[in-house]
Write an enzyme that holds these catalytic residues in place. Structure first.
Site, PDB file in Angstrom:
ATOM      1  N   HIS A 327       0.806  -1.213   0.000  1.00 48.50           N
ATOM      2  CA  HIS A 327       0.000   0.000   0.000  1.00 48.50           C
ATOM      3  C   HIS A 327       0.842   1.268   0.000  1.00 48.50           C
ATOM      4  O   HIS A 327       0.384   2.313  -0.477  1.00 48.50           O
ATOM      5  CB  HIS A 327      -0.937   0.012   1.217  1.00 48.50           C
ATOM      6  N   GLY A 328       2.041   1.217   0.553  1.00 52.74           N
ATOM      7  CA  GLY A 328       2.847   2.428   0.578  1.00 52.74           C
ATOM      8  C   GLY A 328       4.240   2.164   1.101  1.00 52.74           C
ATOM      9  O   GLY A 328       4.443   1.270   1.943  1.00 52.74           O
TER      10      GLY A 328
END
Length: 491
Positions: A327-328
């Site tokens: 996600h990041g």
């Protein structure tokens, strides 16, 4: 080009859909597919024209690698097929690692070693996580002999198809490429138009009115603000919990609706996750296609639950940490993924104990379980939203009452936030979701009998007219604020 922008609503979509239908009605199915593929590449290039070459190179490399792997498999050369598959997956991961994680790992090495390493200026290509995961799954399935389709146009569409390209769902070739090859895809199907418009309008409403409506109450607390009191911290955490819910749910609905306009069914990616009774059920309802990918291509490949409970728990933790990192590129996402891994471990251990007792949970127990699951998710979302670890700790400390426990003086803005939060919580917990609403509406229409052809046409045109009015209204509301990006565009 945002789904909620004027240029998309009133230029790109009408032109692409109109030409697609015109070509299809004339029987030029192959040309219709090529047009849709070209439009999807244009859609991506409108965002980041400098990365179109990267996208097309990735598609060409993976398609050719898939053909080589499939040929080796058909020739009975499994070892050669596996080598090509591993090489292809490695190249995909290296590209993803460079563009998404180079800065993160450079910063980590710089912090741990103290060396004055130079910074790395790498811009993240939009959608790289989605088209990379999609193609990794394709290569793995080629090596396992599961891929039957080989048309390059349909492969291009499978990867670039604009309703999903930027923020999912994570597609599987077996559910998409056959649809692009079917002749009935290239037809005028009024029911699909009606269902597609309904899904799109529901998603647009969620994004423009609900998600963007509560968004102003998030940033002032999360973005390096002062130490919040108990009520303020929980207010901001719940505001983000609901903003993310309706933002991602809205995008998912709009993607499904847009695709239905082209007679293509995307898999549902969102199914009322805040109604989940436990964290396992939450992940079966939230970002469903990513959960499927992580289960099929990571958790099971690590061994799943086949090597005893301890290894099962380790596999769960590793899977969720990597899912968080997907996600990041930041420690906050690692912690968020790790928290969900720990949640899943506790949940599986608890269910093992509870199931051995042989008693079914009561209604009260299910209600308590749903509340505990929701609170656990809210706590984890704090790390997901915070830009730094210290910001996350600051907000969580406020939620724990470590700064101040006071009831703030009632203000007009505070009461507005309170009412909006209650209304959105009620919608998330009690209202039917979009697929339930659209399915019930279509079934109700079918159950009214078989009206005359003229009546059916009039009803459809009335619906289209009402839909256009609603799109215009929502577009005006959106325009007054400025079209905002969907949160998952950053991943």
């Amino acid at each position: 080009m945002l789904f909620n922008s004027y240029e998309f609503l009133f230029a790109f979509l009408p032109v692409v859909l109109g030409v697609f239908m015109l070509l299809s009605l004339r029987g030029w199915w192959r040309l219709s597919g090529c047009w849709l593929g070209a439009a999807s590449v244009f859609f991506y290039g409108y965002w980041v024209p400098e990365y179109v070459l990267l996208l097309l190179s990735s598609i060409a490399m993976n398609y050719l690698a898939g053909r080589v792997i499939s040929n080796y498999v058909q020739a009975g050369q499994g070892r050669s097929a596996r080598k090509v598959m591993i090489a292809g997956v490695a190249i995909n991961l290296l590209l993803l690692g460079y563009y998404k994680y180079a800065n993160f790992f450079a910063d980590a090495i710089r912090s741990l070693s103290g060396l004055p390493l130079p910074g790395i200026d790498v811009v993240l290509p939009i959608g790289i996580s989605f088209f990379t995961f999609t193609q990794i799954a394709f290569l793995v399935d080629c090596q396992e002999g599961k891929v039957k389709e080989s048309d390059p146009v349909y492969y291009l569409l499978f990867v670039t198809y604009f309703p999903h390209l930027i923020a999912g769902p994570v597609l599987h070739h077996a559910e998409m490429m056959p649809q692009f090859a079917r002749r009935e895809t290239y037809r005028w199907i009024p029911e699909n138009i009606v269902a597609g418009v309904a899904f799109f309008l529901l998603g647009l409403f969620k994004k423009v009115v609900l998600a963007d409506g509560i968004q102003p109450y998030v940033g002032p607390v999360f973005d390096h603000g002062p130490s919040p009191d108990l009520v303020t911290a929980w207010g901001a955490a719940l505001a983000y919990t609901l903003q993310l819910y309706f933002d991602f749910s809205g995008y998912s609905d709009m993607a499904v609706g847009l695709s239905r306009l082209f007679n293509v069914r995307l898999p549902f990616n969102f199914n009322s996750p805040y109604k989940a009774n436990n964290i396992s059920e939450f992940w079966r309802r939230w970002h469903m296609t990513l959960s499927r990918f992580l289960r099929d291509y990571l958790y099971i490949r690590l061994g799943g639950n086949r090597k005893g409970p301890v290894m099962r728990y380790m596999n769960l933790l590793v899977t969720m940490v990597l899912g968080g990192l997907w996600h990041g590129a930041g420690w906050t996402f690692v912690v968020w993924g790790g928290l969900h891994g720990l949640y899943l471990i506790v949940n599986h251990a608890w269910q093992a104990i509870f199931s051995s007792a042989g008693r079914a949970p009561s209604t009260a127990a299910n209600g308590l379980s749903r509340l505990v699951t929701f609170i656990a998710v809210v706590v984890a979302w704090v790390f997901f939203r915070a830009t730094t670890f210290s910001d996350a700790v600051r907000v969580l400390s406020g939620m724990a009452g470590l700064f101040e426990i006071v009831i703030p003086e009632p203000t007009e803005e505070g009461m507005r936030q309170f009412v909006i939060t209650l209304v959105l919580l009620a919608v998330a917990w009690m209202a039917p979701n979009s697929q339930e609403v659209v399915a019930r509406w279509i079934e109700a229409r079918r159950g009214t009998g078989a009206p005359a052809l003229a009546d059916m046409a009039a009803a459809r045109w009335s619906f289209v007219g009402a839909a256009l009015v609603m799109v215009l209204l929502l577009a005006v509301i959106n325009g007054t604020r400025g079209a905002s990006e969907f949160i998952y565009f950053n991943f």
